[in-house]
Design an enzyme around this catalytic site. Structure first.
Site, PDB file in Angstrom:
ATOM      1  N   HIS A 119       0.817  -0.932   0.078  1.00  0.00           N
ATOM      2  CA  HIS A 119       0.002  -0.098   0.071  1.00  0.00           C
ATOM      3  C   HIS A 119       0.980   1.208  -0.135  1.00  0.00           C
ATOM      4  O   HIS A 119       1.676   1.387   0.876  1.00  0.00           O
ATOM      5  CB  HIS A 119      -1.011   0.242   1.247  1.00  0.00           C
ATOM      6  CG  HIS A 119      -2.127  -0.971   1.319  1.00  0.00           C
ATOM      7  ND1 HIS A 119      -3.065  -1.010   0.201  1.00  0.00           N
ATOM      8  CD2 HIS A 119      -2.095  -2.210   1.960  1.00  0.00           C
ATOM      9  CE1 HIS A 119      -3.803  -1.968   0.515  1.00  0.00           C
ATOM     10  NE2 HIS A 119      -3.298  -2.941   1.651  1.00  0.00           N
ATOM     11  N   VAL A 168     -16.149 -10.407  25.040  1.00  0.00           N
ATOM     12  CA  VAL A 168     -15.846  -9.375  25.697  1.00  0.00           C
ATOM     13  C   VAL A 168     -16.569  -8.054  25.902  1.00  0.00           C
ATOM     14  O   VAL A 168     -16.780  -7.455  27.101  1.00  0.00           O
ATOM     15  CB  VAL A 168     -14.483  -8.994  25.354  1.00  0.00           C
ATOM     16  CG1 VAL A 168     -13.841  -7.652  25.933  1.00  0.00           C
ATOM     17  CG2 VAL A 168     -13.258  -9.835  25.643  1.00  0.00           C
ATOM     18  N   TYR A 181     -13.197  -1.612  12.430  1.00  0.00           N
ATOM     19  CA  TYR A 181     -12.832  -0.677  11.148  1.00  0.00           C
ATOM     20  C   TYR A 181     -12.715  -1.670   9.881  1.00  0.00           C
ATOM     21  O   TYR A 181     -12.141  -2.729   9.864  1.00  0.00           O
ATOM     22  CB  TYR A 181     -11.354  -0.219  11.382  1.00  0.00           C
ATOM     23  CG  TYR A 181     -10.535   0.455  10.370  1.00  0.00           C
ATOM     24  CD1 TYR A 181     -10.660   1.771  10.251  1.00  0.00           C
ATOM     25  CD2 TYR A 181     -10.043  -0.125   9.199  1.00  0.00           C
ATOM     26  CE1 TYR A 181      -9.980   2.701   9.114  1.00  0.00           C
ATOM     27  CE2 TYR A 181      -9.186   0.725   8.320  1.00  0.00           C
ATOM     28  CZ  TYR A 181      -9.441   2.016   8.369  1.00  0.00           C
ATOM     29  OH  TYR A 181      -8.873   2.870   7.248  1.00  0.00           O
ATOM     30  N   THR A 199     -10.420   5.274  -0.150  1.00  0.00           N
ATOM     31  CA  THR A 199     -11.107   4.502   0.904  1.00  0.00           C
ATOM     32  C   THR A 199     -11.950   5.116   1.932  1.00  0.00           C
ATOM     33  O   THR A 199     -11.676   6.421   2.213  1.00  0.00           O
ATOM     34  CB  THR A 199     -10.433   3.353   1.615  1.00  0.00           C
ATOM     35  OG1 THR A 199      -9.374   4.188   2.532  1.00  0.00           O
ATOM     36  CG2 THR A 199      -9.611   2.337   0.749  1.00  0.00           C
TER      37      THR A 199
END
Length: 480
Positions: free
Chosen positions: A286, A371, A382, A395
């Site tokens: 990336h 949790v 995310y 994005t």
């Protein structure tokens, strides 16, 4: 007495008041928004976010590219090709038609490369120019990228046992090398490189980017021919790592494609990985582009080979033979010390790999799901949606947490809920997730927008920290 919900809501309410006010040192988000709109309206600006995001998220990132910014594909076995020279030659040949489509499209010579589309909406193709003949360059405080012309740099570089070899992709008369020509050249490279190892210059590309910057400069200064040698590697269409390992298990193949040994790689460029047994893969990074263009490239290569649409003729090499040319940088004591340190740092970075069973992963995921129930809060997730329907878009974040997902999670730990109820709630939560994903792809997400005002803050001004995330997901290909 205040309820737990109201107690948890108080910090959010305070944050909202801060965002709308100008209480020192905080600046009103309305003022920041006006600054952002002024930036977007500047002449020549087609995307107010693109340069910022490329800089902050990728090029200014200083940790090593490998692991931190790299990704990989492992190809399914080609039963008909079980040796490295043949496999590497056919992959390179399958890459060339796609390069032609990309480069002619980029120069507007013809609209040969059909734009990607999502529900008949074309996507921005600007980042495709970084697929071939491009390299990331280490500089301080932020890296840069450089694109080379394919007509003047029509070659590919192979790495084997730390030695670099350049092979021209066209014959002297301008015709394209055949697969047989390339196969003979690659076999010659393997024969030469197996005679003795070279110096692991590739290890330098695995370093911290500031360290890499200084090491590259010392390498250039070590010899008047080194900069030209580096340029031959950096300008190549792609790098092909001819790995000496005979990886067979999925774990070994995945690990080898993702990181390798830290020596027989050049992490500043996209590269094909080919093992001695003919297994192969792709290592991407990336920087100035996301993974969807490389996925399309790999799908094109593998799909075309499977469908026998790549012209591999003639079956025998054409005289005279294609001779590889070794690219030999020169190292002095300072460079050798840099390489030794880079090897040590790489081994420490990836040396603590851990094997674990699939059942262990599932169990861990189940524990992670519990949790939030124990702590009474929902985890922040995310996930990425592409925004390439906008010019130079990359994005946006899909916020996966929703009221529907919370109800579904609650039902999973509710002993009185039935499986039918849980299934219905799962479908409802999944439908809401699709809505959120569509909004993000349409530019209606919040994360990238909030990043904008944050970048407009002047010295002495501040905003609360409201941008955390801690989980991610991505896409897979049927060919990998």
């Amino acid at each position: 007495m205040r309820s737990p919900t109201s107690t948890r809501l108080s910090p959010t309410q305070i944050t909202v008041r801060w965002l709308g006010s100008s209480i020192a040192p905080f600046v009103s988000v309305n003022k920041l928004q006006r600054r952002l709109e002024a930036r977007a309206a500047e002449r020549g600006t087609v995307n107010w976010l693109a340069d910022w995001w490329n800089e902050v998220a990728y090029m200014a990132y200083r940790d090593p590219v490998v692991v931190n910014m790299s990704y990989f594909y492992v190809y399914v076995t080609d039963q008909a090709v079980r040796d490295a020279p043949r496999r590497a030659a056919t992959l390179v040949k399958a890459t060339l038609p796609f390069r032609t489509l990309v480069e002619t499209h980029r120069r507007h010579l013809s609209a040969q490369l059909e734009p990607e589309k999502v529900r008949d909406v074309p996507l921005c193709m600007d980042s495709y120019k970084w697929l071939f003949h491009a390299s990331r360059y280490p500089t301080i405080p932020s890296d840069i990228a450089r694109k080379f012309g394919p007509a003047t740099h029509n070659h590919v570089v192979f790495i084997r046992n730390n030695r670099f070899f350049e092979v021209q992709l066209a014959r002297p008369d301008g015709t394209e090398q055949s697969a047989a020509d390339l196969e003979i050249a690659i076999a010659d490279i393997i024969h030469q490189a197996d005679a003795h190892n070279g110096i692991a210059f590739g290890a330098l590309t695995s370093e911290n980017r500031d360290t890499r910057t200084h090491a590259r400069q010392r390498l250039i200064e070590a010899s008047p021919t080194n900069e030209a040698a580096l340029k031959r590697i950096e300008s190549a269409m792609i790098v092909v790592a001819l790995d000496t390992a005979k990886s067979a298990s999925r774990e070994d193949l995945s690990w080898g494609a993702w990181v390798g040994d830290g020596r027989i790689r050049w992490y500043d460029k996209h590269q094909l990985i080919v093992w001695d047994n003919g297994r192969s893969g792709f290592l991407g990074k990336h920087s100035w582009m996301d993974a969807t263009p490389t996925l399309r490239l790999n799908e094109f290569m593998l799909g075309s080979l499977d469908a026998k649409k790549i012209n591999l003729d003639p079956p025998t090499p054409s005289p005279p033979p294609t001779l590889p040319r070794e690219v030999i940088p020169t190292a002095n004591d300072a460079v050798l010390a840099d390489i030794k340190q880079a090897e040590k740092n790489f081994d420490e970075l990836v040396g603590a790999r851990t094997s674990f069973a699939v059942a262990g992963c599932v169990g861990t995921a189940c524990e992670a799901a519990r949790v939030p129930q124990i702590e009474g809060t929902a985890g922040i997730t995310y996930e990425i949606a592409q925004t390439r329907k906008f010019q130079r878009g990359r994005t946006e974040v899909i916020r996966a947490a929703s009221s529907e997902s919370k109800v579904r999670v609650d039902a999973m730990v509710d002993p009185e809920a039935t499986d039918e109820q849980r299934a219905a709630l799962f479908r409802r939560a999944a439908a809401r997730h699709v809505h959120y994903a569509s909004w993000a792809a349409d530019g209606q997400g919040v994360d990238r927008h909030l990043f904008g005002p944050k970048e407009m803050i002047n010295d002495g001004e501040a905003l609360p920290e409201i941008y955390p995330w801690n989980a991610s997901s991505s896409l897979l290909s049927p060919h990998t």
